[in-house]
Design an enzyme around this catalytic site. Structure first.
Site, PDB file in Angstrom:
ATOM      1  CG  HIS A 346       3.168  -9.908   3.285  1.00  0.00           C
ATOM      2  ND1 HIS A 346       2.816  -9.568   2.710  1.00  0.00           N
ATOM      3  CD2 HIS A 346       2.750 -10.475   2.772  1.00  0.00           C
ATOM      4  CE1 HIS A 346       2.112  -8.291   1.223  1.00  0.00           C
ATOM      5  NE2 HIS A 346       1.754 -10.321   1.240  1.00  0.00           N
ATOM      6  CE  LYS A 534       4.804   4.211  10.118  1.00  0.00           C
ATOM      7  NZ  LYS A 534       5.021   3.419   8.663  1.00  0.00           N
ATOM      8  NE  ARG A 535       0.188  -3.991  11.227  1.00  0.00           N
ATOM      9  CZ  ARG A 535       1.385  -4.921  11.200  1.00  0.00           C
ATOM     10  NH1 ARG A 535       1.511  -5.892  12.542  1.00  0.00           N
ATOM     11  NH2 ARG A 535       2.254  -5.261  10.369  1.00  0.00           N
ATOM     12  CE  LYS A 540       3.955  -1.666  11.515  1.00  0.00           C
ATOM     13  NZ  LYS A 540       4.483  -2.271  10.254  1.00  0.00           N
ATOM     14  CB  THR A 642       0.759  -0.313   2.245  1.00  0.00           C
ATOM     15  OG1 THR A 642       0.741  -0.636   3.292  1.00  0.00           O
ATOM     16  CG2 THR A 642       1.502  -0.776   1.270  1.00  0.00           C
ATOM     17  CE  LYS A 646      -2.595   2.352   2.078  1.00  0.00           C
ATOM     18  NZ  LYS A 646      -2.342   1.881   3.557  1.00  0.00           N
TER      19      LYS A 646
HETATM   20  C1  26W Z   1       1.276 -13.688  13.770  1.00  0.00           C
HETATM   21  C2  26W Z   1       0.395 -13.872  12.375  1.00  0.00           C
HETATM   22  C3  26W Z   1       0.527 -12.663  11.580  1.00  0.00           C
HETATM   23  C4  26W Z   1       1.685 -11.814  11.769  1.00  0.00           C
HETATM   24  C5  26W Z   1       1.968 -10.373  11.669  1.00  0.00           C
HETATM   25  C6  26W Z   1      -0.458 -12.223  11.317  1.00  0.00           C
HETATM   26  C7  26W Z   1      -0.488 -10.813  10.818  1.00  0.00           C
HETATM   27  C8  26W Z   1       1.424 -10.280  10.972  1.00  0.00           C
HETATM   28  C9  26W Z   1       0.829  -9.344   9.245  1.00  0.00           C
HETATM   29  C10 26W Z   1       0.535  -7.267   9.935  1.00  0.00           C
HETATM   30  C11 26W Z   1       1.987  -8.616   8.545  1.00  0.00           C
HETATM   31  C12 26W Z   1       1.911  -7.495   7.529  1.00  0.00           C
HETATM   32  O1  26W Z   1       0.539  -6.928   7.919  1.00  0.00           O
HETATM   33  N1  26W Z   1       2.407  -7.384   7.046  1.00  0.00           N
HETATM   34  C13 26W Z   1       3.039  -6.434   6.288  1.00  0.00           C
HETATM   35  O2  26W Z   1       2.821  -6.461   4.845  1.00  0.00           O
HETATM   36  C14 26W Z   1       2.932  -5.010   4.498  1.00  0.00           C
HETATM   37  C15 26W Z   1       2.422  -5.426   2.945  1.00  0.00           C
HETATM   38  O3  26W Z   1       3.241  -6.330   2.324  1.00  0.00           O
HETATM   39  C16 26W Z   1       4.175  -4.821   4.607  1.00  0.00           C
HETATM   40  O4  26W Z   1       3.766  -3.197   4.072  1.00  0.00           O
HETATM   41  C17 26W Z   1       5.064  -4.108   6.044  1.00  0.00           C
HETATM   42  O5  26W Z   1       6.136  -3.580   5.738  1.00  0.00           O
HETATM   43  C18 26W Z   1       4.129  -5.386   6.759  1.00  0.00           C
HETATM   44  O6  26W Z   1       5.199  -5.013   7.656  1.00  0.00           O
END
Ligand code: 26W
Length: 803
Positions: A346, A534-535, A540, A642, A646
């Site tokens: 991801h 978004k986050r 971003k 995503t 939406k």
């Molecule tokens: C440090 C561990 C870690 C790092 C990143 C935990 C969690 C994350 C995320 C929040 C990863 C994430 O949400 N990635 C997103 O995944 C979505 C679904 O595939 C994509 O649409 C986003 O572009 C991507 O940033």
């Protein structure tokens, strides 16, 4: 259980009295929610039992989707819709003087995720059940989901979140299916019956209790299971402080970790990951053995999908079970494991690629470490045979190097499929970030562009628009979202566009009312709602948005007659608690908002709203009200996105870079359906590789850019010099890693254009409708259909026993 409104009312009143111990008049909305929730769960239970029975007796392959996050949000109304009892319940409650919306308010968001990855897992669960596919989720029942965000003086403050405080109506605790998870201890090896065997001694055990949550498909009788594991103390190990042990054990599932790449090396997170994997695999193996009896053809009947690398220990754990418990040879076990596991990546951000130091890993998971070491040794040997003498390459690709375990490398080596989440992202993985692996295993790599469930993000979140669509093209789009394309027949239908406009307007008014109630800010519902949700993350580029707003403000200051169509800039974002820079951007947004709100001329054209505590349920209110969708990440950095899908599905028009799935949105709607600006991924990657971008030059040579950047620190904003120096530094001295200044002019130009087109009402509305019409491709039904066919090899199993 109840087929008409009167039957429902009787049953509801009875249940309400029984559960609350009060007369109807004394009951409150929470009592109503709890009573209804329990009724609905009971309503599901027969189909749930029957679906499980179908799966048990069918010969079909089953898939298990392992994810450290499932960002479900609220589920009551989605369940009512999927079960086909929405109208009966809504009308029945209304007869009793209870608005369904009031009950919905009572349901806490299940916030068991940070953002995209977790919400994707939740959308996938809905699509699996709606397509009658045998797919089950495995996750963690965090006692506290993502923190609750409060804004105090423009600063983010994090409060613990308590979604379980009134109990969770949707879950069923299954004590009899608890399993024990070993940590710490040591491994002894013995030579027995001609083979080496291993025993894990002196381990400390943690009990994993499953809580099952039903996932109902859309009006099809299928109910799948999301199993969330909770950690509890086992029978206490001798010689330990019991209270301390209990505390340490329960800590494993106490909190969701924020996605904080700066917070690496936390042993508790590694414990969470192994806990999820080990508990889930125990259950999967048990279900499989109950069904089949023999282990050998496991890979033909089970697929285990790992959502990013967080559950990658499924690979060594499955090896351990096959070798230590089923006495398979290494080769047999590897053959099964690497045909069972598939992996989705991801992110390409290097700071988010997980690595674990051996010194933390080895003592916590001694047997698993031995297996990872062995996998690494064999893998490096294979590499040596393929690339004799190419030490550099082997070092780059090794699973363990410099005393670090690289989880993505383990995931690729041990799985049969590796997929990215949008075309561009998959290409970047193949050609760049994972190029070595792609050369070695070209057949493993594939793309599955993300999707969202249109049943939540359109049918549920926007009932007004859904009715308009169904009136125009029938309601088959709910089953076959591609049918939305038939709306393209209305692109030039003035009367239809008028109705579309009215619906958007109504949702904007509703949202304005909500903002007034919650934040006591009056926003103008006739202005353009420009939405950035978004986050909060540097890539971003919420910063680009707010700097551009400052620029608009400057234009108004310079020329008091400068006018543009009024805009309300709506932000929603949580910053990871340890992410200092992201928190500074939140403060900046608030500081600019405050400044503009004090200027009587500027505030006529610009309003800024930061919605506190952004979460799934709030997204459901904002998205239907959006005119413009901000998808402005630095090209190449957003794997897919995503939220873009939406918003598109609800008729918002994207202002975006050619990044992630924006590229595919562009391909669907064409140049006239989207506002594209900025560097391409190729250009960004070239700059990063070859240099050539000097942000200081942009700063010095572009007057307008210099002006807004200086305003961060020159007293224009209160306390700017102290507050925003880190932002200033990142842009000027830090060479602007995310190309904010480089894309600034192009962003300002496209925003101006969007504002102009908005005023040509029919052109705009037609653009908006085009986005809705071509959004069907981005339904997670399409995505899941592709996973099922191209990766998992699973087929629908209709619930023939459904009521
Ligand atoms: C440090 C561990 C870690 C790092 C990143 C935990 C969690 C994350 C995320 C929040 C990863 C994430 O949400 N990635 C997103 O995944 C979505 C679904 O595939 C994509 O649409 C986003 O572009 C991507 O940033």
């Amino acid at each position: 259980m109840f087929s008409d409104r009167d039957e429902f009312k009787l049953a509801f009143l009875k249940r309400l009295e029984m559960m609350s111990g009060k007369g109807f008049q004394e009951t409150n909305p929470n009592d109503h929610f709890m009573a209804l929730g329990h009724m609905v769960r009971e309503h599901i239970s027969m189909d749930w039992i029957n679906s499980n029975e179908q799966y048990r007796i069918s010969k079909n392959k089953q898939v298990y989707y392992l994810s450290i996050e499932f960002l479900l949000g609220k589920v009551l109304v989605q369940n009512l819709l999927n079960l086909g009892i929405y109208d009966v319940v809504k009308e029945g409650l209304s007869d009793l003087g209870i608005p369904l919306e009031e009950l919905e308010e009572m349901e806490p968001d299940a916030g068991l995720g940070n953002g995209g990855l977790g919400r994707l897992a939740a959308c996938f669960m809905d699509s699996l059940a709606s397509l009658q596919l045998p797919g089950h989720g495995c996750g963690i029942r965090y006692r506290h989901g993502l923190f609750e965000q409060k804004i105090v003086d423009g600063y983010q403050v994090e409060l613990p979140e308590h979604w379980l405080k009134n109990g969770h109506v949707w879950e069923v605790r299954k004590n009899d299916l608890a399993v024990e998870i070993p940590f710490w201890g040591r491994v002894e090896s013995h030579f027995r019956d001609g083979r080496l065997t291993f025993s894990h001694l002196d381990a400390e055990y943690v009990t994993a209790i499953p809580y099952d949550v039903p996932v109902a498909g859309y009006k099809n009788g299928t109910v799948n299971t999301l199993r969330l594991w909770s950690a509890e103390a086992s029978p206490y190990p001798a010689g330990r402080d019991i209270l301390k042990y209990k505390r340490e054990t329960e800590a494993i599932t106490e909190f969701l970790y924020p996605d904080d790449a700066h917070d690496e090396g936390k042993i508790l997170r590694l414990k969470q990951q192994y806990f999820l994997v080990s508990a889930s695999l125990s259950a999967i193996i048990k279900q499989y053995i109950d069904r089949k009896g023999v282990i050998n053809d496991f890979a033909d009947h089970v697929c285990i999908h790992i959502n990013d690398t967080h559950p990658v220990l499924a690979i060594p754990e499955l090896m351990r079970i096959l070798i230590d418990r089923f006495s398979l040879s290494w080769e047999e076990a590897w053959d099964i494991t690497s045909k069972t596991i598939c992996y989705t990546n991801h992110t390409t951000l290097s700071e988010a690629l997980e690595k674990w130091p051996v010194h933390l890993f080895k003592p916590l998971l001694p047997r698993i470490f031995m297996i990872v070491e062995e996998i690494n040794e064999r893998f490096c040997k294979e590499l040596w045979e393929a690339y004799p003498g190419d030490w550099e390459r082997i070092e780059r690709m090794a699973i363990i190097s410099h005393s670090q375990i690289k989880m993505a490398h383990l995931a690729i080596a041990g799985s049969f499929s590796v997929n990215g989440v949008a075309h561009l992202h998959t290409e970047i993985l193949k050609e760049r970030e994972m190029n070595d692996f792609h050369q070695f295993y070209p057949f493993k790599f594939n793309n599955k562009t993300n999707g969202i469930t249109h049943r939540r993000w359109l049918l549920k979140a926007n009932p007004e628009l859904s009715s308009l669509i169904s009136n125009a093209i029938g309601d088959q789009w709910i089953h076959h979202p591609d049918e939305l394309e038939r709306l393209s027949g209305f692109l030039n239908d003035g009367a239809f566009l008028q109705q579309l406009d009215m619906i958007k307007q109504k949702r904007k008014e509703q949202f304005a009312k909500r903002i007034w109630e919650k934040q006591q800010i009056a926003i103008d519902p006739t202005s353009i709602f420009d939405v950035h949700i978004k986050r909060l993350h540097a890539y971003k580029r919420q910063l680009l948005n707010i700097l551009h707003i400052m620029h608009l403000y400057n234009r108004i200051q310079d020329d008091r007659s400068f006018k543009f169509y009024p805009r309300t800039f709506i932000f929603g974002a949580k910053a990871s608690p340890g992410y200092y820079y992201a928190k500074k951007i939140i403060k900046l947004i608030h500081t600019v908002a405050d400044k503009i709100s004090r200027d009587p001329v500027a505030r006529e054209c610009i309003q800024i709203i930061f919605t506190e505590n952004y979460r799934v349920s709030l997204a459901e209110e904002i998205i239907p009200a959006a005119d413009i969708s901000e998808q402005i990440s630095t090209a190449s950095k957003e794997a897919s996105g995503t939220g873009n899908m939406k918003l598109m599905m609800n008729g918002a028009v994207t202002v975006g870079t050619m990044d992630g799935a924006n590229v595919e949105i562009y391909e669907k709607v064409g140049t006239n359906g989207i506002f594209i600006f900025g560097l391409t991924a190729e250009e960004v990657l070239r700059y990063q590789q070859q240099g050539g971008y000097h942000s200081a030059e942009y700063y010095h040579h572009h007057e307008e850019i210099k002006r807004v950047v200086d305003q961060l620190v020159d007293g224009f904003l209160p306390d700017g010099a102290e507050e925003f120096l880190p932002i200033f530094d990142s842009l000027v001295d830090g060479n602007d890693q995310y190309f904010v200044l480089r894309d600034f002019a192009s962003y300002a130009a496209i925003q101006e254009k969007a504002g102009e087109v908005y005023q040509k009402r029919d052109e705009w509305l037609s653009m908006s409708l085009k986005n809705i019409a071509y959004s069907g491709y981005f339904s997670s039904d399409r995505t899941i259909g592709q996973y099922a066919e191209e990766i998992w090899g699973i087929h629908p199993v209709p619930n023939f026993l459904a009521k």
